[in-house]
Enzyme design. Structure first.
Site, PDB file in Angstrom:
ATOM      1  N   LEU A 143       0.827  -1.199   0.000  1.00 51.98           N
ATOM      2  CA  LEU A 143       0.000   0.000   0.000  1.00 51.98           C
ATOM      3  C   LEU A 143       0.870   1.261   0.000  1.00 51.98           C
ATOM      4  CD1 LEU A 143      -2.827   1.313   0.170  1.00 51.98           C
ATOM      5  CD2 LEU A 143      -2.609   1.216   2.665  1.00 51.98           C
ATOM      6  N   GLU A 145       3.708   3.950  -0.559  1.00 53.60           N
ATOM      7  CA  GLU A 145       4.574   4.233  -1.701  1.00 53.60           C
ATOM      8  C   GLU A 145       5.684   5.203  -1.294  1.00 53.60           C
ATOM      9  OE1 GLU A 145       1.297   3.538  -5.249  1.00 53.60           O
ATOM     10  OE2 GLU A 145       2.245   5.504  -5.050  1.00 53.60           O
ATOM     11  N   GLU A 375       1.386   1.733  10.099  1.00 56.44           N
ATOM     12  CA  GLU A 375      -0.046   1.522  10.364  1.00 56.44           C
ATOM     13  C   GLU A 375      -0.702   2.787  10.933  1.00 56.44           C
ATOM     14  OE1 GLU A 375      -0.601  -1.075   9.002  1.00 56.44           O
ATOM     15  OE2 GLU A 375       0.870  -2.594   9.483  1.00 56.44           O
TER      16      GLU A 375
END
Length: 396
Positions: A143, A145, A375
């Site tokens: 996810l 980048e 996260e």
């Protein structure tokens, strides 16, 4: 309670009596993971950390699969079907050994496997989940980048239709397990919105160079994912979700494990400081007998066990189907922040010895700097809670 009733003795390892809230099955899961970590991680992890490697990761994954730790809160397809509390206890014990080991398990189960389990087709589930649950295939989750972390909606990775196929181009960064994974769940922009793709890592155009020179999570495999014209069949797309709801729900599941895991790192550091304070002598007596040291230990214990109690509460809510994403943000924000403070305070009790890998404290402290960021950063979780409290969106 009658005047003659005898209170149980004070337990320095469980001062609030939280173990009384656990069922025998919960304790059995905790003990199994604790024993595995004590045997297979703790004797070696300081050396792995110093060398910046995680040798034998595939063997470790298979062993974790054999004790049911991979995708353990999922049901069917070879998964253990454990409760959320049991999964949390496992995360705590794994991170008490090292955050990198808990990250291996979290990315495998709460991100890659969870995405396939919740949003995948039956064919995708049958193809991947049993082997991932057994640790025969390691998964990763693409996810983040290079230029887009907290703002995944702006991702540049693209998937375009070409006849019946999809063609993926882009890069993902800071991907745990990337260079040892057999399958990657990759999120990409499409004409219909963000979609998830199940990408076998032996696909032409896929590569995962390992990221070196880390000073945190050194006993963990971290990689970049490069997708250069990766051609996939139509069956590679996750059919049950479009948009950011997909990856964000996976992240929420992984964050829940962090709420528990961070307290494992904190517990390990607290125990090291407590043992040291009882045995280290200065001015003719153990430093644990001085008021300032006792104040530090008391404050550490309060925050540690408050954090465990919070994690347990959130776990019970998850098991009841009542856990909201904002509550996960509450737990992640508090527990990681307090865990870092516990590690830093533990380091001061150990003095100069606190920076040595002979003790776990500095290793946990540096690992938690990564856990604080991944996260969802502190700032993002503060804004999640701020929006929930005020009803006003301050993200943009």
């Amino acid at each position: 309670m009658s005047a003659s009733a005898k209170l149980p003795p004070f337990d320095a390892a469980d001062p609030l009596g939280i173990d009384d809230l656990l069922e025998p099955e919960d304790l059995a899961v905790r003990d199994t993971v604790r024993t595995w970590a004590a045997d297979r991680v703790l004797p070696y992890v300081a050396d792995w950390y110093e060398k910046g490697e995680l040798p034998g990761i595939r063997d470790l994954a298979r062993e974790l699969g054999s004790i049911g730790a991979l995708g353990m809160s999922l049901s069917g397809y070879g998964c253990a079907g454990a409760s959320a509390v049991q999964y949390g206890l496992a995360c705590l014990e794994l991170e008490a050994a090292d955050s990198g080991i808990r990250s291996l398990v979290s990315v495998q189960g709460s991100l890659a496997m969870y995405a396939i389990h919740r949003f995948g087709s039956e064919e995708q589930k049958l193809q991947w989940l049993p082997r991932m649950a057994a640790g025969e295939v390691i998964g990763c989750f693409g996810l983040t980048e290079p230029d887009h972390g907290s703002d995944p909606a702006s991702m540049r990775t693209r998937a375009k239709r070409d006849g019946e196929d999809w063609v993926l181009d882009g890069r993902k960064m800071w991907i745990t397990n990337g260079s040892v994974a057999g399958v990657a769940v990759v999120w990409a922009q499409t004409e219909e919105g963000i979609r998830g793709f199940v990408v076998p890592t032996d696909s032409p155009g896929f590569s995962a160079p390992e990221i070196k020179h880390k000073w945190s999570l050194r006993a963990s495999v971290t990689s970049e994912l490069v997708l250069d014209g990766v051609r996939l069949p139509a069956t590679a797309v996750l059919p049950e979700v479009t948009g950011l709801r997909g990856p964000l729900s996976c992240l929420s599941h992984a964050r829940y494990g962090i709420v528990w895991g961070a307290m494992g790192a904190a517990r390990s550091s607290f125990e090291a400081a407590l043992d040291y304070a009882r045995s280290r002598e200065q001015f003719g007596r153990p430093i644990g007998g001085f008021q300032l040291t006792q104040a530090k230990l008391a404050d550490m214990a309060v925050e540690l066990h408050k954090g465990i109690l919070l994690a347990h509460h959130l776990g019970r809510r998850m098991d009841a189907g009542r856990l909201r994403p904002e509550q996960v943000s509450f737990g992640k924000l508090n527990n990681v922040r307090e865990a870092i403070e516990i590690c830093r305070t533990a380091r001061t009790i150990l003095g100069a010895n606190g920076i040595s890998l002979e003790y776990p404290v500095m290793r946990h402290a540096t690992n938690l700097e990564s856990v604080l960021t991944y996260e969802g950063t502190v700032e993002m979780h503060q804004l999640v809670l701020g929006k929930a409290l005020t009803g006003l969106d301050a993200f943009r």
